[in-house]
Scaffold this active site. Structure first.
Site, PDB file in Angstrom:
ATOM      1  N   ALA A  14      44.507  38.115  38.720  1.00 35.31           N
ATOM      2  CA  ALA A  14      45.524  37.363  37.991  1.00 35.31           C
ATOM      3  C   ALA A  14      46.066  36.207  38.815  1.00 35.31           C
ATOM      4  O   ALA A  14      46.641  35.255  38.264  1.00 35.31           O
ATOM      5  CB  ALA A  14      46.672  38.298  37.596  1.00 35.31           C
ATOM      6  N   LYS A  15      45.892  36.259  40.121  1.00 33.19           N
ATOM      7  CA  LYS A  15      46.457  35.232  40.993  1.00 33.19           C
ATOM      8  C   LYS A  15      45.772  33.870  40.852  1.00 33.19           C
ATOM      9  O   LYS A  15      46.315  32.856  41.300  1.00 33.19           O
ATOM     10  CB  LYS A  15      46.393  35.705  42.449  1.00 33.19           C
ATOM     11  CG  LYS A  15      47.212  36.960  42.732  1.00 33.19           C
ATOM     12  CD  LYS A  15      48.695  36.763  42.459  1.00 33.19           C
ATOM     13  CE  LYS A  15      49.526  37.959  42.899  1.00 33.19           C
ATOM     14  NZ  LYS A  15      50.965  37.757  42.678  1.00 33.19           N
ATOM     15  N   ASP A  16      44.592  33.846  40.215  1.00 34.36           N
ATOM     16  CA  ASP A  16      43.969  32.549  39.925  1.00 34.36           C
ATOM     17  C   ASP A  16      44.917  31.672  39.118  1.00 34.36           C
ATOM     18  O   ASP A  16      44.970  30.452  39.301  1.00 34.36           O
ATOM     19  CB  ASP A  16      42.682  32.739  39.109  1.00 34.36           C
ATOM     20  CG  ASP A  16      41.514  33.219  39.933  1.00 34.36           C
ATOM     21  OD1 ASP A  16      41.693  33.487  41.136  1.00 34.36           O
ATOM     22  OD2 ASP A  16      40.410  33.330  39.368  1.00 34.36           O
TER      23      ASP A  16
END
Length: 345
Positions: free
Chosen positions: A47-49
């Site tokens: 999710a950090k993208d």
């Protein structure tokens, strides 16, 4: 006339629009309907993208980031990988301060993406000069032309999920979501998604998953920081020993805490029941869902979306490694992994 080649310009075009997958076998005896928002389908496998691309592009628009600059960040691994990936495409240098609790797999991946990595002791106070927070601040001061992302105290962390994850879940459920469940670390994912969903329907319940050894649950309930809550735990990317301003505690209805051991077994169970090879924190998220269901939070009409933040490949030396599980004391008479490899001589 030949049609244009259908190709993406770079991996950055693939960020977001991750699938919603129904959970079947693992939720067979549970009341309600359960769906996983599987963030491992992002190109950086987490999710950090979303926050890496959004924060960096906002800094570019504001003229804070210029060609040849260096991006510095504090990370348990996933944000660092995403920032390193975006930096490669956009031509920035990348320096990362990483917690020693991060798996060797994560640290090796960061190095493979060209980042300069500083591994900092995990079990020190946040204001200790050796903590990855303080090391990142020092590196920022010492490095000319650098930008410190500072995800824990960056409003853009929350905004990225308000603008992407929240709308995606609302559309994918056709507005029928009743509960959103996510782990809370920096708090950007749960807070941004919660803000969007509650704007669409204030009755949606947002449930946070915290770790034993973290201060978040008690702070949510009392608005007091209690250092006595802090002690070492193994799950990465979940819980905190400080209060991140990226967390909107008012948008979260309830927290439940999960153990290191139950979360590790749940991650392994997800791969063997749903075919979803997800990370340690995803196991924690699902464990939290099961605890909430057992506590009577959901009913037959509940449509529960649980966010799985990353991919299992980042935990091959931890929860998917039998030796590591044995060293932690996670295998016993009840949870004993059956041998599945046989060597022919």
């Amino acid at each position: 006339m030949k049609e244009d080649i259908k190709a993406h310009n770079s991996v950055l075009d693939l960020i977001g629009n991750t699938p919603l997958i129904k959970l079947n076998r693992i939720a067979a005896k549970m009341k309600g309907n359960y769906f996983a928002k599987v963030e491992a389908f992002n190109p950086g496998h987490s999710a950090k993208d979303r926050i890496a691309l959004y924060i960096i592009e906002q800094a570019e628009k504001e003229g804070i980031l210029k060609p040849g600059d260096t991006i510095i960040e504090t990370t348990s691994g996933n944000t660092g990988f995403s920032i390193a990936m975006v930096s490669i495409i956009k031509g920035y240098k990348c320096i990362l301060a990483v917690s020693s609790k991060s798996s060797p797999d994560k640290i090796d991946m960061l190095k493979s993406m060209g980042a300069i990595v500083y591994v900092c002791p995990a079990n020190v106070p946040a204001d200790d000069s050796r903590s990855y927070y303080e090391v990142a601040k020092r590196l920022h001061k010492e490095t000319a032309g650098s930008v410190y992302i500072n995800q824990y105290f960056n409003k853009l962390n929350t905004d990225a999920h308000y603008l992407s994850t929240g709308p995606e879940i609302w559309e994918q459920t056709n507005g029928k979501i009743t509960h959103f469940v996510a782990c809370s670390g920096t708090g950007g994912t749960i807070s941004g998604t919660a803000r969007y969903l509650k704007e669409q329907n204030p009755n949606i319940k947002v449930l946070g998953i915290d770790a034993f050894g973290s201060v978040l649950k008690k702070y949510h309930e009392t608005r007091e920081f209690d250092s006595n809550e802090i002690y070492p735990y193994r799950i990465e990317g979940l819980g905190k020993n400080l209060i991140p301003s990226a967390t909107d505690f008012d948008s979260i209805d309830e927290f439940t805490k999960v153990t290191d051991e139950s979360s590790a077994h749940m991650a392994r169970k997800l791969s063997k029941t749903e075919g979803l090879f997800v990370g340690y924190t995803s196991g924690a998220a699902m464990q939290g869902v099961i605890q909430l269901e057992e506590a009577g939070v959901f009913d037959e009409n509940s449509n529960v979306v649980v966010l799985f933040p990353d991919h299992g490949s980042r935990y091959m030396s931890k929860v998917y490694n039998d030796d590591w599980m044995k060293e932690q004391g996670f295998f016993d008479a009840e949870n004993k992994e059956a041998a599945s490899i046989e060597y022919i001589k």
